[in-house]
Design a protein around this motif. Structure first.
Motif, short mmCIF file in Angstrom:
data_model
loop_
_atom_site.label_atom_id
_atom_site.label_comp_id
_atom_site.label_asym_id
_atom_site.label_seq_id
_atom_site.Cartn_x
_atom_site.Cartn_y
_atom_site.Cartn_z
N LEU A 1 0.86 -1.19 0.00
CA LEU A 1 0.00 0.00 0.00
C LEU A 1 0.89 1.23 0.00
CD1 LEU A 1 -2.77 1.50 0.47
CD2 LEU A 1 -2.35 1.22 2.92
N MET A 2 0.44 2.28 -0.68
CA MET A 2 1.14 3.56 -0.62
C MET A 2 0.17 4.62 -0.13
SD MET A 2 3.29 5.70 -3.43
CE MET A 2 4.16 7.19 -2.86
N VAL A 3 0.59 5.41 0.85
CA VAL A 3 -0.20 6.52 1.37
C VAL A 3 0.58 7.80 1.15
CG1 VAL A 3 -1.26 7.56 3.40
CG2 VAL A 3 -1.34 5.08 3.10
N VAL A 4 -0.02 8.74 0.46
CA VAL A 4 0.60 10.03 0.16
C VAL A 4 -0.12 11.09 0.98
CG1 VAL A 4 1.03 11.74 -1.64
CG2 VAL A 4 1.25 9.31 -2.16
N MET A 5 0.65 11.90 1.70
CA MET A 5 0.06 12.93 2.55
C MET A 5 -0.29 14.18 1.76
SD MET A 5 -0.03 11.46 5.45
CE MET A 5 -0.60 12.90 6.37
N GLU A 6 -1.48 14.67 2.02
CA GLU A 6 -2.00 15.93 1.48
C GLU A 6 -2.20 15.86 -0.03
OE1 GLU A 6 -0.81 19.49 3.44
OE2 GLU A 6 -1.06 18.55 5.40
N THR A 7 -1.50 16.61 -0.85
CA THR A 7 -1.90 16.66 -2.27
C THR A 7 -0.69 16.52 -3.18
OG1 THR A 7 -3.58 18.24 -1.54
CG2 THR A 7 -3.41 17.87 -3.89
N GLU A 8 -0.04 15.38 -3.13
CA GLU A 8 1.08 15.10 -4.02
C GLU A 8 0.58 14.26 -5.20
OE1 GLU A 8 4.94 15.72 -3.57
OE2 GLU A 8 3.59 17.37 -3.12
N LEU A 9 -0.01 14.94 -6.18
CA LEU A 9 -0.59 14.25 -7.34
C LEU A 9 0.43 14.18 -8.47
CD1 LEU A 9 -4.13 15.91 -7.28
CD2 LEU A 9 -3.52 13.61 -6.54
N PRO B 1 -2.16 -0.26 -4.44
CA PRO B 1 -3.21 0.72 -4.20
C PRO B 1 -2.63 1.98 -3.56
CG PRO B 1 -3.37 -1.07 -2.62
CD PRO B 1 -2.34 -1.48 -3.62
N LEU B 2 -3.12 3.12 -4.01
CA LEU B 2 -2.58 4.40 -3.56
C LEU B 2 -3.71 5.22 -2.93
CD1 LEU B 2 -0.03 6.60 -5.45
CD2 LEU B 2 -2.03 7.66 -4.42
N VAL B 3 -3.44 5.75 -1.75
CA VAL B 3 -4.40 6.56 -0.99
C VAL B 3 -3.80 7.94 -0.75
CG1 VAL B 3 -5.63 6.81 1.21
CG2 VAL B 3 -5.44 4.55 0.12
N ILE B 4 -4.59 8.97 -0.96
CA ILE B 4 -4.19 10.33 -0.59
C ILE B 4 -4.80 10.62 0.78
CG2 ILE B 4 -4.14 12.76 -1.23
CD1 ILE B 4 -2.80 11.04 -3.29
N ALA B 5 -3.98 10.87 1.78
CA ALA B 5 -4.45 11.09 3.15
C ALA B 5 -4.34 12.56 3.52
CB ALA B 5 -3.63 10.26 4.13
N ASN B 6 -5.32 13.03 4.30
CA ASN B 6 -5.32 14.43 4.75
C ASN B 6 -5.30 15.39 3.56
OD1 ASN B 6 -5.56 15.49 7.41
ND2 ASN B 6 -3.63 16.58 7.13
N ALA B 7 -5.99 15.00 2.50
CA ALA B 7 -5.95 15.75 1.25
C ALA B 7 -6.67 17.09 1.38
CB ALA B 7 -6.59 14.93 0.13
N ARG B 8 -6.08 18.09 0.76
CA ARG B 8 -6.73 19.40 0.74
C ARG B 8 -6.45 20.10 -0.58
NH1 ARG B 8 -3.49 24.03 2.03
NH2 ARG B 8 -1.32 23.49 2.54
N LEU B 9 -7.35 20.97 -0.96
CA LEU B 9 -7.18 21.78 -2.17
C LEU B 9 -7.57 23.21 -1.82
CD1 LEU B 9 -8.58 19.81 -5.26
CD2 LEU B 9 -6.24 20.57 -4.87
N SER B 10 -6.61 24.11 -1.84
CA SER B 10 -6.91 25.52 -1.63
C SER B 10 -7.67 26.07 -2.84
CB SER B 10 -5.62 26.31 -1.44
OG SER B 10 -4.86 26.29 -2.65
#
Length: 414
Positions: free
Chosen positions: A122-130, A144-153
């Motif tokens: 599993l891969m977890v990417v913090m915030e918004t590293e797209l 499988p890849l999850v974006i955690a604590n994702a935000r978009l200003s």
């Protein structure tokens, strides 16, 4: 943007990537030099077959720490390895005791090499590293890849909506789950085409919260802190400090530029203002301290928040979008802030609804607010207590995120 355009752009900046890798190698502490990690060549000994957690810098690593604790409680035998982009993030990651490496540039061959080396479940990417190649190669490798604590200003959303095009939709479709910080962030991701996005709450609310008020050391009772300031903002802060000292001549300011490499520039600005200036040092006797102390190292704010009664959160008197007030609030320090807080609008809104922060429009209003805080310390301490209570009430994002992982990804992790 199309994938072809993205790959051409990567090729054009390849010389700069080589230079950046060499720069990081030269400036890394002895024993931590990794010349080719950013091109996918990892050292032996990193755990395989576990979880790859990516956090860009210091703030993301601190949020990730809450998630790591929850993951280890749920899957105690799951190996976790963390990657960062910055050296401050690397230092924080090593402090967590996790195996660390510098994240590769988003070159397809580099991402393939890292995935082949780690073989993560599993891969977890913090915030918004797209990163397009990362998402694509993870999908090809069956990770499988999850974006955690994702935000978009607001700015990021507008930029993605305008320029993302087919490449953005392709990237979002390759993400297993986006766990957003708020309902507003979730809705933005869904509008951009994400197939799976949920409001899991902000991991930074899970920072440890003191049960009691944190006392202010006597030498800091007339000290205020300007945290994470930006160009154009320091001049306003210094003008406010001059007004504060007209009422309280012994008042001191601890000034922390967002980027510590600007400390010399900021110190020269203070000197030109006529205020005495020095570099912040925790062991300096109170009587020897200048009117303004400039912090020239990263990673010190967390230790300063409990020491100082009045905190101004920077990036908010200039159009940057503000910085996160959760960390000072968690130790009972309400923040003063400007009007430009769109990067953390939801957090400031929650605090503002409970009268647990104070908005100021300009330098003059900032000075007035600081003077009021010094004149009525009990009232400002009560505001800080409300801020601490708000943070305590919103805890639990890490557990909610882990539950989402259990629901969707148990077949990979159990």
């Amino acid at each position: 943007m199309t994938r072809w355009q993205y790959q051409v752009a990567l090729g054009l900046i390849a010389p700069w990537l080589l230079w950046d890798a060499w720069r990081r190698y030269r400036h890394a502490p002895p024993g931590q030099r990794r010349l080719l990690e950013q091109f996918g060549r990892l050292r032996d000994g990193l755990p395989r077959g576990g979880l790859w957690l990516h956090a860009v810098s210091l703030g993301e690593v601190r949020a990730a720490a809450m998630l790591v604790s929850a993951l280890q409680a749920r899957w105690p035998n799951l190996p976790i390895v963390i990657s960062t982009t910055t050296e401050t993030g690397a230092e924080a990651a090593r402090a967590l005791g996790l195996p660390h490496f510098y994240a590769p540039f988003d070159l397809a061959f580099a991402q393939r090499r890292v995935l082949a080396h780690l073989r993560p479940r599993l891969m977890v990417v913090m915030e918004t590293e797209l990163w397009p190649n990362l998402v694509r190669e993870a999908g090809r490798a069956g990770v499988p890849l999850v974006i955690a604590n994702a935000r978009l200003s607001d700015r990021s959303y507008d930029r993605y909506a305008r320029w993302g095009g087919g490449l953005l939709r392709e990237v979002l479709s390759g993400v297993e789950l986006i766990c957003a910080q708020s309902a507003a962030d979730r809705d933005r991701f869904l509008k951009l085409g994400a197939p799976h996005a949920e409001d899991c709450g902000n991991l930074k609310f899970d920072l440890p919260v003191s049960e009691e008020a944190v006392p202010v050391p006597a030498e800091h009772h007339l000290t205020w802190l300007a945290a994470s300031t930006h160009p154009g903002e320091e001049a306003q802060v210094l003008a406010a400090h001059e007004r504060v000292r007209a009422h309280y001549p012994e008042a001191r300011l601890i000034l922390v530029p967002r980027h510590p490499e600007r400390a010399g520039e900021v110190s020269r600005l203070v000197d030109r203002s006529g205020l005495s200036v020095g570099t912040w040092a925790p062991d300096q006797p109170p009587g020897d301290r200048p009117a303004v102390e400039v912090v020239d190292r990263a990673g010190l704010l967390a230790g300063l928040f409990p020491e100082v009664p009045v905190v101004f959160m920077g990036g908010s008197l200039v159009p940057v979008g503000g910085h996160n007030p959760i960390e000072p609030a968690a130790v009972g320090r309400a923040v003063l802030h400007g009007t430009a807080v769109q990067n953390f609008r939801q957090v400031f809104a929650v605090l503002g609804e409970r009268d647990a922060c104070c908005e100021v429009a300009d330098s003059e209003a900032l000075a007035t607010a600081v003077i009021e805080c010094f004149a009525r310390p009990e009232r400002w301490a009560a505001t800080g207590a409300r801020a601490r209570a708000v943070i305590a009430e919103h805890r639990g994002a890490a557990e909610r995120l882990v539950e989402r992982l259990v629901e969707r990804l148990a077949s990979w992790l159990d």
